[in-house]
Structures are given as C-alpha cells and as structure tokens.
Design an enzyme around this catalytic site. Sequence first.
Site, PDB file in Angstrom:
ATOM      1  N   GLY A  61       5.158  16.562 -43.493  1.00 25.56           N
ATOM      2  CA  GLY A  61       5.786  16.046 -44.692  1.00 25.56           C
ATOM      3  C   GLY A  61       7.162  16.601 -44.967  1.00 25.56           C
ATOM      4  CB  SER A  62       9.059  16.298 -48.097  1.00 28.00           C
ATOM      5  OG  SER A  62      10.320  16.650 -48.564  1.00 28.00           O
TER       6      SER A  62
END
Lengths: 513, 429
Positions: free
Chosen positions: A61-62
């Site tokens: 993810g981010s």
Amino acid sequence: MRLEGLRLTEGAACGRLLILTAPLSFYGGVDPESGVLVQADHPQHGACLSGRILALPHTSGSTVGSWTLLRMARLGTAPAAIVSATADAVLVTGTLAGGIVHLDGITVNAALDGCDALIPEEGEWLEVTDCGDVMIRRPLAGASGGRPDSHRVRTPGMSPAPETGASGGRPDSHRVRTPGMSPAPETAPASLLVPEDSPLILKLGGSLITFKQSPVPRVDFDQLGKLARLLAANLKAPAVILHGAGSFGHGPVARTGVLAKALDDDARRDWGRIQALQYQLSAIVCEALADAGLPVFPFQASALGHLEGGRFVLTDVDALRRALLAGFIPVLYGTPCFTEDPARPGIASGDDLAPALALALGFSRVVHLTDVAGVHTEDPRKNPAAPVIPWITAADDSTDLPPSSGSCRPTGPTVGWTPPSFADASRRGAPTDAPPRPSDGLTLMVTSHRSDAATATTTTDFDVTGGMAGKVKKLYDVAADGVTSWIVDGRDETAVAAALAGVPAGTVVCAKK
Amino acid sequence: MDRSLPLFALPATGDTPAHTRALHLITALCRVRRTDRVVPVASAHISGVSYWNLGPAGLEYLDELAATGRVRVPSTLNPCAFMPSAPPPWVTEEDARLQARVLAAYEAMGVTMSCTCAPYLTQPAPLFGTHLAWAESSAVTVANSLLGARTEREGGPGALAAALCGFTPYTGLHLDANRRPRVGVRVTARLDEPLRMGLLGAWYGRTLGDAVPQFLFDGPVEPTRTGWQALCAAIITYGGPALFHVVERTPEAATFPTLPAQVTVTDADLDDEAARLTDLQPGEGVDLVFSGCPHPVAGTQACFFHRDVPVAEVAGNAPWTLLAAPGDAATSVQGDAATSVQADAGTSVQADAGTSVQADAGTSVQAGRILTLPGGCPAVSPLPPEVKTIVTDSAKAAFYLRSRGYRVGLAPTQRCVELGSTGRWPHAT
C-alpha cells in the site's frame, strides 16, 4: 533460538512476538491513535501492535505508511520492534524516522506467535525464548539482478562467522563482532546452509522437460531450453544431473501395464522399449544442456546398479567418480531397472537415484527442480493458496520426529503418510521388517489414477513413482545422513539460483543438526 | 564510468543533525536494497508535498529536517495539492495554512519551489548517463527512458535524503545490467494522440508487468511530446517498469540489439484498454474535467481557451474544468486567446462563466468554470465535495482518481474540451 537478520535501525528491544501472516498497509491498515490493526481483510485484524515485537512479511500500500509509523512512535503506540522478511523504503523510512528497532531478512514461523523475544543492542538477530521450531529465510541479494552468492555460510562452533562476502555482500561490514560477544550461532540447523561450491545432485523433474500430461512422449523444448540456460548461468559446483521421465515414462509404463504383468517375452519387450524411450529423452536433454554450455555426459543408471527392497543400490560408482574427476557433469535418468527378484524388474525413478547417488558419492546436497514452489501444506492443485513449508527437519533419533508444531509437519498430497522412524533407516539393509513405505513395492506407488472414462484414454494424470509425498519421504530418509535437499520450482529463476547457491528456497529438507 | 563508492566512504555522522538523519536513511535503504555501494547524484526531485499525503507526522518530520538541513544538489519539488497563495474555492483557510507549512519546510532546505511533476520541463533536463534520485514516478520514467539518465523510483523521504547528502543507493536502474530490454513489443496501433500513448503504457503495465520493454513503433503516426509524457506516466502507474526503450527513438535503444517482437499491440488492444479504464455510462453527467497529468509543455492546453468562443461556452455545463500545470511562472499555462485567463505564478485564475445555463429537466445549474491549478495536482488535492464523476485525458490520472473513489471517463484532450461543454458522457458513437 536465534534468528539472524540484517539490522536496519539501531537499538535493543524486547517484547512478545506478534506475527502477521499477511502483508500490512500501515496507512489505513493501522489506527495510529490506538495501535490497533484495523485492515478489514487482514488475518490479524483487531490485534494491538503497541509494544509488541512485530514480525511481518512486508508492507503493502501507500507510501504514506511511513508517516503512520512515525505518528505511532510519537504517540507511543508503535511496536517495540519490527522484524520483516523483506522491508521496503516505506517501512524503513518509518522505522528510522520513528526510532523503531528494525531487523530485516527474517521470516518467523507463525507458531511462535506470543513467544517472548528480544533483540540485543548490537545484535543482528532475534532471540526467541520458549519456542518450537523456526524457519529463516535468508536475505537474497538485491532483487534487481545479482546472484544470491554473498551469504555467509556458518557452521556450528565457528564464531565469528568467516567473512566471505565479496563485492555485493552484506552491507554491514563495518560491524565487526568479536568472538567473545557472539556465542556459536544456533539459528538454523547448520545443514540448512551449504556452501555454494559443495557438489550436488540436481534432479530435473519430468514435468519440467516434457509435457507430463501428454498421452504420447513429448518434450517441452521451450521449458527445457530455458532451464538449461538457467542452470548454465547458476551451476557453479560439481554436479550430477538426474532427470525424470515425464511423458516418456509414466504414460508408457501405465499403458503397457508392465509393473503388474507377469514377465513373459511380451513384457520383456515392453520393458526394453521403455528403456529405449529413456535413451531418446536423455539424448535430447543432454543436447539441450550441452547447447547451453554445460559439459554433460550421459550414463544409464540400470547399468550402474539395481533396486533392492525398493531402494536403488549403486554397485558401480567408479565410472561416475572418474567422469566427475575429468570435469564432466554426469547425466542420469529414471529408468527401468533390475531388482533382487529376477521375475520382477522395477523402476528406479530420479527420486530413487538422487539419495543413492548422494550417499555413494558423498555429496551433501540434492536440489529437486519441480513444477511446484515446494512442499505445500495442502495439495496446491486443490488449494492454490496453500503455503509452502520453508523447511522440514529430519530428527536425529527415532523419538524426535518432525517438529510437533503443525506447520512444520509435511502434510503433503498423500493421506495417511506417517513419518518413518530412523531406527528403521538404520536397518536399511534389511528392509523386510520395515513398515510399508511408498517405495516398498511398485504397485503401491500409484498415488492417484484418474480413470473417468472421458479422460482415461487421452490423459495420464498420475505418477507411477510416488509424487510429492514419495519424494519428501525419500529426502527425509537421507537427511539423517547429512544430505540437505531443496525442492524448488524449476521455472522460478530466483528460487533456482538460491537453491544452487546453497541458500534456502522453496522447501528445504535437512537434518536437525 | 562507474562513479559509485562503497557505503563506508560516507561519514558516519553528518555536519548537522538533518544530514546525519539523511545518511542513516541512505544506509538503511542500501541494506533494504542489498547493496553496499552508493552513487553521487546530479539532482533530486522530491515528492510528498501534498499535506494530504504527509499528515501531521510527515509535516513534523519535515520541520525537524528543515531546522538544520540544506540540500547539497539541485533539488526540485513535486506538485502540491494547490498553491497556498491561491487556494481553489473549495478548500479552507486551515487547509491552505497547512499546505503552506509544507512548502515552507522544503523552501528552508533550499529546494526549488518548482511544484511540478515534470521538472525536466522547468529546469535544465538531466544529461545522458547522469545518476539522479527522483521520486515522481512519471518523471523517473522520463529521465530513464527519454533522457537516458539513471534513477530508481525513489520514495519522497529517500529522494529528500539523497538531496541532503548527495548520494543514493547504487542499485536497480543505476546499473547497466538492469537497463537491458527483456521483451520485444511491436506496436501497430496508431499513436497520434497523447491518450493513445497513455493507453499503451497502461496496457503494457497491466499485461506484462515490470519487465523492461523494447517497443518498435510500427504504426502510421508519430507520437507528440505530450504523448511521450503520457506513455511514461501510464506505464509505471499500471505496474510497468520505470524504463522502456523504443527502437530508433529513445537514446539508449541503440545500445542494445533489437529483440524479436514477442508481443504485438494493435488498435483493438488500446480500445479495449480505454473501455477497461472508463466507468462512466452513456449519458452520465460530468462533474469535472481534468487535463494536465503529467504537467504539460506550455501552450498545450490552449485548446481549452478558444480564440473565438467565449469562455462561458467552452466551460459549458461541466461544473469544473481543472488544468494542472507547472507551478513556475515561465511555463505556466497561458490561454493565449483568452486574455482574461492568465496563470501567473502562484495565482490561480478563474474564468467565471458568470451565467446560469439551463440544464436538462429544467434544472438550473451554475455554469462551469475553468480553473488552472499551477503547481497543483488534483490527484493529491481535495476536490469539491459534490464532484462524483471526472473526465480526464490521462490514463495515470484515471488510476489515481479511481482509487479515490471517483467514477472516471477517459477521452482525448479535444473530446475533454467538448465534454466540458456538453457536461454529459456521450452515447456510443
């Protein structure tokens, strides 16, 4: 127990292990105020990370995840330490900015969840107390290119470990350990780590070089060529190569029914034809390996030994030794073979030959290239999500069978398989009173036979020589004699390179000590 | 020439606390990437500028570094959410203040306030073969593929640390071995429109992953400069590599033998890709039109400002048209025909249609407005809360806007202009 890794941030930590079995996205996956894992689909959803030694495979993810970790550190909700298998820039930025102790390159067995653990101030290892068995996955050399050749090989009692890291080695050379501060490492069974130049038996699965499901013998030239080039690029040690028969063996054996037939001239002709087919396959394989640059030389196993009690006995090892001394790579293959019973020829598969050759030649490692990633906890054809068992240790006595933690017990495709005892292994010469094993009679070796009318005539979806369970069992037997075996996916370049370099990959079967 | 150094050649502690922290991060990144060498960089391009990506902890980190840190190589800055000096009407004063604090921290460290994802347009472009530490993925791909410079896809903190100490880990695309093409791709599709190039990038990343491709452009039409930017931005956004080669067109292509074409990309493939990336149904209302991802060359957005058509009619029924562009005065978008529409440095310009137009079903809506966002990027900025559907000419923007939950339509730039006017996603033609 000690798990060695690579230190990414400074400091000491202690706490209870919390083991995440899936990657975590810190941004959105963790509530920084409470330290609770809130990622809805995560197996450890609801766990509180604060103060724990958090072991995780990697983050997803981010990139904002770095700042979530920093925020947790500032709020006092961060884990005491992070132990990652493969860290990325997001994770290390967060741990460094937040001052969270961080080791990389360590995979912790989920069975250790909740155990007490500590990371010493100057150590590059995780010390776990009160635990069963562990797995370690050593860091591979840079994901982008480079062979995993920089890993130091440790043997018990050698401390500190010899610095063999050449260029591209572990980037921690400034950290010198003195003998006094580092007791003998007890991290992994020593036999798990093998020098890359130690000689090996390399078995190429029949399914990698032929279309195994093909009703007629058919070579997979593409795959064979790829494999040959991969081996030529990575094989640095003296080796004996074995290959399976794939559609050159299993189909013809089943179709002719030679294993069940009485030995009349008709059956003898079938046996002879099956042997002749193996010549053809081996000629093609040798040609491909030679084309790729490997100095191969074909040998026929049935001329060098015979089957006795279901085991291959190598009676003439001299020719192989001479070939190896002369710098050749002998190539053998699974083949029809004579047995102690004149009326019943048998089949010595590549899996039978591998341990016999290793023991006779004194080689300490066997690498099996197959079409699966290793030994799975369940049949991967039925459950594609079944994880690969990173290692299986063979006990050194009959009472200490494979570690009791469930995840380490091979629960392969054969139902009801019981681990052999090693008292039994020591009576190898007198197999009559041994319990039944897959290799005890060739009729027992058929593990599955798809016989539905629609496919029976065109497909041979079975293996007459034992499949994965049979393979593991044979490896397990020789592990007690100090032979370490790898089972890796022959199509996975990284895994093959790692296995040939003596680094854990796929499933490793080895002795406990 | 290999200019790399062993990691131990770097000092253990820096001149300032911020320098030390940067050195520690570079060391840790070297370990993560399993190397013990670093290479000096010619420039750094830093991402992580939008306050909505950094959050309070990220801002705190920047403030700490800014207290003592100064960049040692020329460094540029990615777009922020919006220029705080000219906030769009839907953000609050507090939003603007927080965004301003982020910019102030970078400015204190000596980072050029370029506020663009295309620093190669606003600053002297990197030279062939130079090593960089760039963080913006589309700019990384441009530098590697179109300019022949060498950079990994850094994260924001990694690029900032490289800027503060002048070195980056010597791995990945810094090394010759990893720049070799792995798969030959023949492209027969027409590439006459930037969006088509973006779709090629999206198709490649989605189907072939991160293997370095060697494209052979066999179609009828040459790509434009904006088209090249669109390809670079899309290929990495959709999981592709940060480097590609195009036979006879990119600077490093001649270094490698031409591969046999293993894959062919046709017009049909790109049409499928466009359909795959479009959520809007025929007739669905368009709330916002967005062009300018990546930030384009000056003048390319002039089509939004027709010489002969009043702004009101161009803006039409879509409530908003956003044009992103570098935050630098010299290259900011100039609607050369629309004299009332000028994007000065740090000044967002609103071309207020000022008239109500009659929408269907007799509903009166506010006429659309064209808004340039110099130095901004709608992908990382707050958008008007009523916006649900967005039309864009960028495959990369489509990816990020979709991941934020917007329903997206992809259309060529000229069609975007028309859609801004009609305010409706068209029925199939």
